[in-house]
Design a protein around this motif. Sequence first.
Motif, PDB file in Angstrom:
ATOM      1  N   GLU A  74       0.814  -1.226   0.007  1.00 44.10           N
ATOM      2  CA  GLU A  74       0.019  -0.053  -0.216  1.00 44.10           C
ATOM      3  C   GLU A  74       0.849   1.396   0.151  1.00 44.10           C
ATOM      4  OE1 GLU A  74      -2.544  -0.698   3.249  1.00 44.10           O
ATOM      5  OE2 GLU A  74      -3.871  -1.942   2.124  1.00 44.10           O
ATOM      6  N   SER A  75       2.103   1.271  -0.003  1.00 43.19           N
ATOM      7  CA  SER A  75       2.875   2.305  -0.066  1.00 43.19           C
ATOM      8  C   SER A  75       3.740   2.300  -1.252  1.00 43.19           C
ATOM      9  CB  SER A  75       4.040   2.093   1.017  1.00 43.19           C
ATOM     10  OG  SER A  75       4.832   3.367   1.090  1.00 43.19           O
ATOM     11  N   ILE A  76       2.845   2.793  -2.497  1.00 43.01           N
ATOM     12  CA  ILE A  76       3.498   2.763  -4.016  1.00 43.01           C
ATOM     13  C   ILE A  76       2.975   4.265  -4.588  1.00 43.01           C
ATOM     14  CG2 ILE A  76       3.334   1.942  -6.188  1.00 43.01           C
ATOM     15  CD1 ILE A  76       2.461  -0.767  -5.143  1.00 43.01           C
ATOM     16  N   VAL A  77       4.056   4.820  -4.990  1.00 42.73           N
ATOM     17  CA  VAL A  77       4.003   6.002  -5.774  1.00 42.73           C
ATOM     18  C   VAL A  77       4.396   5.777  -7.438  1.00 42.73           C
ATOM     19  CG1 VAL A  77       5.890   7.209  -5.307  1.00 42.73           C
ATOM     20  CG2 VAL A  77       4.327   8.348  -5.829  1.00 42.73           C
ATOM     21  N   ASP A  78       3.478   6.150  -8.126  1.00 43.83           N
ATOM     22  CA  ASP A  78       3.742   5.978  -9.575  1.00 43.83           C
ATOM     23  C   ASP A  78       4.419   7.105 -10.274  1.00 43.83           C
ATOM     24  OD1 ASP A  78       3.815   4.719 -12.069  1.00 43.83           O
ATOM     25  OD2 ASP A  78       1.922   5.866 -12.803  1.00 43.83           O
ATOM     26  N   VAL A  79       5.713   7.051 -10.958  1.00 44.24           N
ATOM     27  CA  VAL A  79       6.364   8.033 -11.477  1.00 44.24           C
ATOM     28  C   VAL A  79       6.124   8.047 -13.005  1.00 44.24           C
ATOM     29  CG1 VAL A  79       8.649   9.216 -11.925  1.00 44.24           C
ATOM     30  CG2 VAL A  79       8.109   8.194  -9.852  1.00 44.24           C
ATOM     31  N   ARG A  80       5.522   9.227 -13.448  1.00 45.14           N
ATOM     32  CA  ARG A  80       5.222   9.249 -15.095  1.00 45.14           C
ATOM     33  C   ARG A  80       5.855  10.285 -15.758  1.00 45.14           C
ATOM     34  NH1 ARG A  80       1.263   5.994 -16.646  1.00 45.14           N
ATOM     35  NH2 ARG A  80       0.205   4.764 -14.906  1.00 45.14           N
ATOM     36  N   LYS A  93      -0.818  15.320  -7.728  1.00 37.63           N
ATOM     37  CA  LYS A  93      -1.674  14.149  -7.888  1.00 37.63           C
ATOM     38  C   LYS A  93      -1.400  12.920  -6.639  1.00 37.63           C
ATOM     39  CE  LYS A  93      -2.804  14.410 -12.792  1.00 37.63           C
ATOM     40  NZ  LYS A  93      -2.889  13.471 -14.033  1.00 37.63           N
ATOM     41  N   THR A  94      -2.466  12.366  -6.108  1.00 35.64           N
ATOM     42  CA  THR A  94      -2.238  11.581  -5.004  1.00 35.64           C
ATOM     43  C   THR A  94      -1.699  10.087  -5.910  1.00 35.64           C
ATOM     44  OG1 THR A  94      -4.135  12.426  -3.984  1.00 35.64           O
ATOM     45  CG2 THR A  94      -3.409  10.153  -3.241  1.00 35.64           C
ATOM     46  N   GLY A  95      -0.847   9.636  -5.404  1.00 36.92           N
ATOM     47  CA  GLY A  95      -0.302   8.326  -5.647  1.00 36.92           C
ATOM     48  C   GLY A  95       0.804   8.582  -7.194  1.00 36.92           C
ATOM     49  N   GLN A  96       0.862   9.805  -7.427  1.00 36.55           N
ATOM     50  CA  GLN A  96       1.760   9.890  -9.010  1.00 36.55           C
ATOM     51  C   GLN A  96       2.688  11.314  -8.959  1.00 36.55           C
ATOM     52  OE1 GLN A  96      -0.269  11.272 -12.804  1.00 36.55           O
ATOM     53  NE2 GLN A  96      -0.483   8.842 -12.706  1.00 36.55           N
ATOM     54  N   TYR A 115       9.746  11.767  -0.880  1.00 37.68           N
ATOM     55  CA  TYR A 115       9.062  10.376  -0.732  1.00 37.68           C
ATOM     56  C   TYR A 115      10.054   9.456  -0.254  1.00 37.68           C
ATOM     57  CZ  TYR A 115       5.989  12.810  -4.100  1.00 37.68           C
ATOM     58  OH  TYR A 115       5.109  13.547  -4.745  1.00 37.68           O
ATOM     59  N   LYS A 116      10.855   9.663   0.757  1.00 34.26           N
ATOM     60  CA  LYS A 116      11.921   8.853   1.596  1.00 34.26           C
ATOM     61  C   LYS A 116      11.036   7.578   2.431  1.00 34.26           C
ATOM     62  CE  LYS A 116      15.379  11.921   1.961  1.00 34.26           C
ATOM     63  NZ  LYS A 116      15.982  12.913   2.777  1.00 34.26           N
ATOM     64  N   ASP A 117       9.820   7.886   2.655  1.00 31.06           N
ATOM     65  CA  ASP A 117       8.999   6.848   3.392  1.00 31.06           C
ATOM     66  C   ASP A 117       8.230   6.131   2.617  1.00 31.06           C
ATOM     67  OD1 ASP A 117       9.993   7.951   6.056  1.00 31.06           O
ATOM     68  OD2 ASP A 117       8.339   9.453   6.038  1.00 31.06           O
ATOM     69  N   ILE A 118       8.062   6.244   1.297  1.00 31.05           N
ATOM     70  CA  ILE A 118       7.383   5.581   0.226  1.00 31.05           C
ATOM     71  C   ILE A 118       8.374   4.112   0.137  1.00 31.05           C
ATOM     72  CG2 ILE A 118       6.419   5.129  -2.005  1.00 31.05           C
ATOM     73  CD1 ILE A 118       4.997   6.834  -0.352  1.00 31.05           C
ATOM     74  N   LYS A 119       7.661   2.976   0.375  1.00 35.91           N
ATOM     75  CA  LYS A 119       8.264   1.709   0.048  1.00 35.91           C
ATOM     76  C   LYS A 119       8.658   1.221  -1.359  1.00 35.91           C
ATOM     77  CE  LYS A 119       7.608   0.639   4.492  1.00 35.91           C
ATOM     78  NZ  LYS A 119       8.741   1.207   5.264  1.00 35.91           N
TER      79      LYS A 119
END
Length: 186
Positions: A74-80, A93-96, A115-119
Amino acid sequence: VMPPIWCRLDRFWFEHPGVIPQTLTKQPFICPMDHVFEISEMAEELLGEEFGPRIEFREYSFLKNPSLPKEVRESIVDVRICKGNFTSCNKNKTGQIGMPKYASDLMIIELLSSYKDIKVIEFSSMDLDFHGFSDNTKEEKFRNRMKRYTSAWCCLPPSMDDKGHIYYDIYWDEKPKSIEKKRIVM
């Protein structure tokens, strides 16, 4: 996390026509990482002075493993890739995260610093995402490491020169250095 690797030829320890005889292997197929990469080299501690920092890796299916802890899943961020320059990319944008084309290592570090805490930081594509290192020494160390990671495909009919193996060149598709790189101003 490595992407799935699609293969047209199977890797095996004896001469064969690309598919192990008397099997029903359909081509192309998703092959194991060790068809292209030397996993033992990737896991080995290489000297930082020559190869730069260690690169952790996982098989492509890692994030789909049911044993993966919920806090990772549940700790994912998408780079586009986004249109515009570094400051105009939409980072809200949330999650992006929006990243400009041809970003350097310093730009990516700055972009991801909050975003250091994002897994898991997932890149939708690496095409046009990474434009190289700002420091030539870092780039050389990274390239040295990557060259050690690729494997050999076995087996061709042996000759005096190749002993029946083809070694993968991870940089085979690079454009010549004479082609000017596009730069982005931060």
